[in-house]
Every structure is written in C-alpha cells, then in structure tokens.
Design a protein around this motif. Sequence first.
Motif, PDB file in Angstrom:
ATOM      1  N   VAL A 167       0.815  -0.931   0.022  1.00  0.00           N
ATOM      2  CA  VAL A 167      -0.095  -0.040  -0.003  1.00  0.00           C
ATOM      3  C   VAL A 167       1.021   1.245   0.103  1.00  0.00           C
ATOM      4  CG1 VAL A 167      -2.182  -1.070   1.275  1.00  0.00           C
ATOM      5  CG2 VAL A 167      -0.469  -0.068   2.610  1.00  0.00           C
ATOM      6  N   ARG A 168       0.769   2.455  -0.479  1.00  0.00           N
ATOM      7  CA  ARG A 168       0.728   3.589  -0.432  1.00  0.00           C
ATOM      8  C   ARG A 168       0.057   4.257   0.308  1.00  0.00           C
ATOM      9  NH1 ARG A 168       5.165   5.755  -3.004  1.00  0.00           N
ATOM     10  NH2 ARG A 168       4.864   4.460  -4.443  1.00  0.00           N
ATOM     11  N   ILE A 169       0.385   5.249   1.594  1.00  0.00           N
ATOM     12  CA  ILE A 169      -0.735   6.122   2.041  1.00  0.00           C
ATOM     13  C   ILE A 169      -0.181   7.376   1.592  1.00  0.00           C
ATOM     14  CG2 ILE A 169      -1.129   6.983   4.667  1.00  0.00           C
ATOM     15  CD1 ILE A 169      -0.732   3.739   5.783  1.00  0.00           C
ATOM     16  N   GLN A 170      -1.152   8.560   1.277  1.00  0.00           N
ATOM     17  CA  GLN A 170      -0.785  10.098   0.546  1.00  0.00           C
ATOM     18  C   GLN A 170      -1.844  11.094   2.639  1.00  0.00           C
ATOM     19  OE1 GLN A 170       0.703  11.219  -1.679  1.00  0.00           O
ATOM     20  NE2 GLN A 170       0.869   9.391  -2.772  1.00  0.00           N
ATOM     21  N   LEU A 171      -0.408  11.358   2.527  1.00  0.00           N
ATOM     22  CA  LEU A 171      -0.880  12.347   3.666  1.00  0.00           C
ATOM     23  C   LEU A 171      -0.372  13.621   3.003  1.00  0.00           C
ATOM     24  CD1 LEU A 171      -1.167  11.773   7.635  1.00  0.00           C
ATOM     25  CD2 LEU A 171      -0.109  13.840   6.334  1.00  0.00           C
ATOM     26  N   GLU A 172      -1.291  14.577   3.870  1.00  0.00           N
ATOM     27  CA  GLU A 172      -1.322  16.188   3.106  1.00  0.00           C
ATOM     28  C   GLU A 172      -2.000  16.832   4.379  1.00  0.00           C
ATOM     29  OE1 GLU A 172      -1.723  19.533  -0.064  1.00  0.00           O
ATOM     30  OE2 GLU A 172      -3.525  18.082   0.076  1.00  0.00           O
ATOM     31  N   TYR A 173      -1.471  17.622   4.665  1.00  0.00           N
ATOM     32  CA  TYR A 173      -2.231  18.322   6.264  1.00  0.00           C
ATOM     33  C   TYR A 173      -1.958  20.051   6.463  1.00  0.00           C
ATOM     34  CZ  TYR A 173       2.463  18.547   8.690  1.00  0.00           C
ATOM     35  OH  TYR A 173       4.322  19.013   8.764  1.00  0.00           O
ATOM     36  N   GLU A 174      -2.327  20.702   6.470  1.00  0.00           N
ATOM     37  CA  GLU A 174      -2.523  21.792   6.003  1.00  0.00           C
ATOM     38  C   GLU A 174      -1.426  22.884   7.790  1.00  0.00           C
ATOM     39  OE1 GLU A 174      -2.619  25.579   6.948  1.00  0.00           O
ATOM     40  OE2 GLU A 174      -3.805  25.351   7.879  1.00  0.00           O
ATOM     41  N   LEU A 175      -0.547  23.742   7.337  1.00  0.00           N
ATOM     42  CA  LEU A 175       0.657  23.734   8.562  1.00  0.00           C
ATOM     43  C   LEU A 175       0.140  24.320   9.498  1.00  0.00           C
ATOM     44  CD1 LEU A 175       3.389  23.122  10.161  1.00  0.00           C
ATOM     45  CD2 LEU A 175       4.308  24.800   8.338  1.00  0.00           C
ATOM     46  N   LEU A 191      -5.785  18.151   8.625  1.00  0.00           N
ATOM     47  CA  LEU A 191      -5.581  16.728   7.785  1.00  0.00           C
ATOM     48  C   LEU A 191      -6.598  17.404   6.397  1.00  0.00           C
ATOM     49  CD1 LEU A 191      -3.708  14.658   7.708  1.00  0.00           C
ATOM     50  CD2 LEU A 191      -5.309  13.331   8.576  1.00  0.00           C
ATOM     51  N   LEU A 192      -5.751  17.848   5.666  1.00  0.00           N
ATOM     52  CA  LEU A 192      -6.776  17.419   4.302  1.00  0.00           C
ATOM     53  C   LEU A 192      -6.634  16.202   3.272  1.00  0.00           C
ATOM     54  CD1 LEU A 192      -4.483  21.068   3.134  1.00  0.00           C
ATOM     55  CD2 LEU A 192      -6.695  20.786   4.217  1.00  0.00           C
ATOM     56  N   HIS A 193      -5.396  15.723   2.585  1.00  0.00           N
ATOM     57  CA  HIS A 193      -6.267  14.254   2.353  1.00  0.00           C
ATOM     58  C   HIS A 193      -5.052  13.538   3.503  1.00  0.00           C
ATOM     59  CE1 HIS A 193      -6.635  17.454  -0.497  1.00  0.00           C
ATOM     60  NE2 HIS A 193      -7.843  16.412  -1.058  1.00  0.00           N
ATOM     61  N   LEU A 194      -6.317  12.195   3.807  1.00  0.00           N
ATOM     62  CA  LEU A 194      -5.464  10.940   4.168  1.00  0.00           C
ATOM     63  C   LEU A 194      -6.224   9.850   3.597  1.00  0.00           C
ATOM     64  CD1 LEU A 194      -3.778   8.754   5.394  1.00  0.00           C
ATOM     65  CD2 LEU A 194      -5.706   8.739   7.674  1.00  0.00           C
ATOM     66  N   VAL A 195      -5.399   9.271   2.287  1.00  0.00           N
ATOM     67  CA  VAL A 195      -5.790   8.100   1.197  1.00  0.00           C
ATOM     68  C   VAL A 195      -4.533   6.736   1.077  1.00  0.00           C
ATOM     69  CG1 VAL A 195      -5.836   8.129  -1.663  1.00  0.00           C
ATOM     70  CG2 VAL A 195      -6.325  10.267   0.257  1.00  0.00           C
ATOM     71  N   VAL A 196      -5.558   6.113   0.864  1.00  0.00           N
ATOM     72  CA  VAL A 196      -4.679   4.597   0.836  1.00  0.00           C
ATOM     73  C   VAL A 196      -4.830   3.892  -0.551  1.00  0.00           C
ATOM     74  CG1 VAL A 196      -4.555   2.492   1.542  1.00  0.00           C
ATOM     75  CG2 VAL A 196      -5.020   3.829   3.486  1.00  0.00           C
ATOM     76  N   GLN A 197      -3.706   3.827  -1.199  1.00  0.00           N
ATOM     77  CA  GLN A 197      -3.544   3.864  -2.678  1.00  0.00           C
ATOM     78  C   GLN A 197      -2.849   2.134  -2.576  1.00  0.00           C
ATOM     79  OE1 GLN A 197      -1.479   6.427  -3.750  1.00  0.00           O
ATOM     80  NE2 GLN A 197      -3.506   7.797  -5.098  1.00  0.00           N
ATOM     81  N   ASP A 198      -3.110   1.460  -3.530  1.00  0.00           N
ATOM     82  CA  ASP A 198      -1.863   0.728  -4.231  1.00  0.00           C
ATOM     83  C   ASP A 198      -0.494   1.034  -3.661  1.00  0.00           C
ATOM     84  OD1 ASP A 198      -3.764  -1.482  -5.071  1.00  0.00           O
ATOM     85  OD2 ASP A 198      -3.768  -1.172  -6.671  1.00  0.00           O
ATOM     86  N   PHE A 211      -1.595  11.727  -7.971  1.00  0.00           N
ATOM     87  CA  PHE A 211      -2.150  12.131  -6.727  1.00  0.00           C
ATOM     88  C   PHE A 211      -1.942  13.493  -7.249  1.00  0.00           C
ATOM     89  CE2 PHE A 211      -2.597  13.038  -2.492  1.00  0.00           C
ATOM     90  CZ  PHE A 211      -3.805  12.674  -1.937  1.00  0.00           C
ATOM     91  N   ALA A 212      -0.726  13.557  -7.271  1.00  0.00           N
ATOM     92  CA  ALA A 212      -0.477  15.348  -7.071  1.00  0.00           C
ATOM     93  C   ALA A 212      -1.486  15.792  -8.031  1.00  0.00           C
ATOM     94  CB  ALA A 212       0.592  16.019  -6.940  1.00  0.00           C
ATOM     95  N   GLU A 213      -1.869  15.103  -9.221  1.00  0.00           N
ATOM     96  CA  GLU A 213      -2.424  15.977 -10.056  1.00  0.00           C
ATOM     97  C   GLU A 213      -4.437  16.186  -9.743  1.00  0.00           C
ATOM     98  OE1 GLU A 213      -1.669  14.146 -14.126  1.00  0.00           O
ATOM     99  OE2 GLU A 213       0.245  15.150 -14.319  1.00  0.00           O
TER     100      GLU A 213
END
Length: 298
Positions: A151-159, A164-171, A179-181
Amino acid sequence: MLNRKLSVEEDFRQISDELTKIFSPNFLNELARKDLFLQRSSRFKPKDFIALCGFFNHQSGKKSLTQLCSVLASERNISLSTEGLNQRFCEAGVNLLKDVLSALILKHFLSDPLPSLRHPKIGRIRILDSTSFELPTFYLEKYFGYHKSGVRIQLEYELLKWELLHLVVQDQLDSDHVFAEEIMSTIRKFDLIIRDLGYLSYETLKSISEAEAYYISRATPKILAYVKDGMENFVRLDIEKIMEEMEIGETREIEDIYAGKGKLKIPRLILCKLTDEQTEKRLKRRDKKERKNGVEFY
C-alpha cells in the motif's frame, strides 16, 4: 524488572482505556454516528471496536472472530455473536478507523496556530508526502505492490491551522505525481504547496501558478533550465558546471528561469552543494529505496 509480554486480553484492556484518555467517549460516539457506525445504543462501544481491530499490535488480524468475541466477553462483559462482530467490519467501520487515525495524527501537532508563519499573501501552507510498505500476500486482491501486495499512504496537512486535508490509502504501485494531479481542484488562491520530488511535474507546477498559488518543490538534478539573454533568447544553463564551481555547503539562487522542454517560467531556482557526508547519506537512502522497489545493481 523484566518486561513481560502482555496477553491479548491485557493488551486490549490497556489500549481501550488509553483511547478513553485521549478521546472522550462522547467524541468517539459522535465520530461513529457521523460515519453511520453507531446507529443505536449498544454495549459494544466504538472505542471497543477501535481497540479491537486497530491498536492490537497486529493481533486482531491473526485472531478468529470467535477469539475476538471471547476477548469482548471476558474483558468487557459484552456478548456478541461472530456474525454480529463480522457485520461491524464494513465501510462504516473503515471510515471510523480513518477518522480516528486522522484525529490521532493531529493530536501530535501543536494545538495553537503558528502566527510567526503567517503572511498576508499566503492563505494555507500545504505539506504533502507519502509512504509505502508491503503487506502479506493474502491482501493481493485488494492492494498491489512492487513484489506482492503493498500500500501507499498519501497524507497532506495544512501547517497553519493543523488541519488534515487528505489521507488516502492506495496501491503501492500508484504514482505520487498522479495523485498530485488528482487533487489539483482543491488548491486555492494564495496556497503555498510544499512537496517532494516524487510529485514533480511541470504540468502540475503550471496549474498551481494558474491557480494563483505558490509552490516549493525539489527539482531533478538533471533539470533543463534556461535564462533569457538581452535579446530575449533562451540560453541553457549548465547546472552541473555551476555546481562544480560552487563551494561545499554553498547555496546559490538563480531568478527567473525557464524549466523543461515547455520552458515553464519558475521564479527562483535554489542550488545547494551538499557536503560529502550529506551526499553519502542520500546515496545510501536512494540505494535502499531502489533495492526495496526491485532495482538490481551489477
């Protein structure tokens, strides 16, 4: 005193009690109601489910439903059938675990905003990164990895506000720059986007600029960079030659460059010549990552 390995029952009891210390029962119940996990009164509380399947030192994934029901009966005096417990492992249960994880992550951040980082032309400071790891082979039908399941976990937060803006579990095979796009539509005017090299694409940087936002991103060492001469002609910069001329540890800024084949205008390129120790650490980290991803060396 020698450390003694906790039994499953003791482990469950401690984690369940610790959850109540971190989050009030009302907070967990509200999350559960929002996620439609808790729809009627029950002795089987959200904190019991969370402790049972999320914080069990990997034991919950190895225990049968019958064994887990036995833990509930012995430690919480909760009588629940195996089918009743099985029904809790649903989309609502997954959403509840995600929300609790998000809340736990934010608990590690400062509770107050950071006024020293505020700037009249910066609305949000968004930091995005990912991590990946392999899973046992029986997850292969759900998540695909480099060698087996992963799995790959994408995490984006606002400082500034610690949101927490995004928390996504992917292949594990999913791409960072893709994902950035996918989250481009969430970028607002005056956002400051901070990302690592894996998310870099000139199309994304162009879209961020068009959204009137800002970005800080690592660039590839072999970046195609140009400047304009007095006749408005593009002159290619020899980045390697510039780096050779720099002193160890020196930092140099080049303003108004044009990058890539499409010559995207970038306000500033910052070059920093690493020390030998820093270079060695980065090479070791790169080699370790590439071996993990199946790259062979000869």
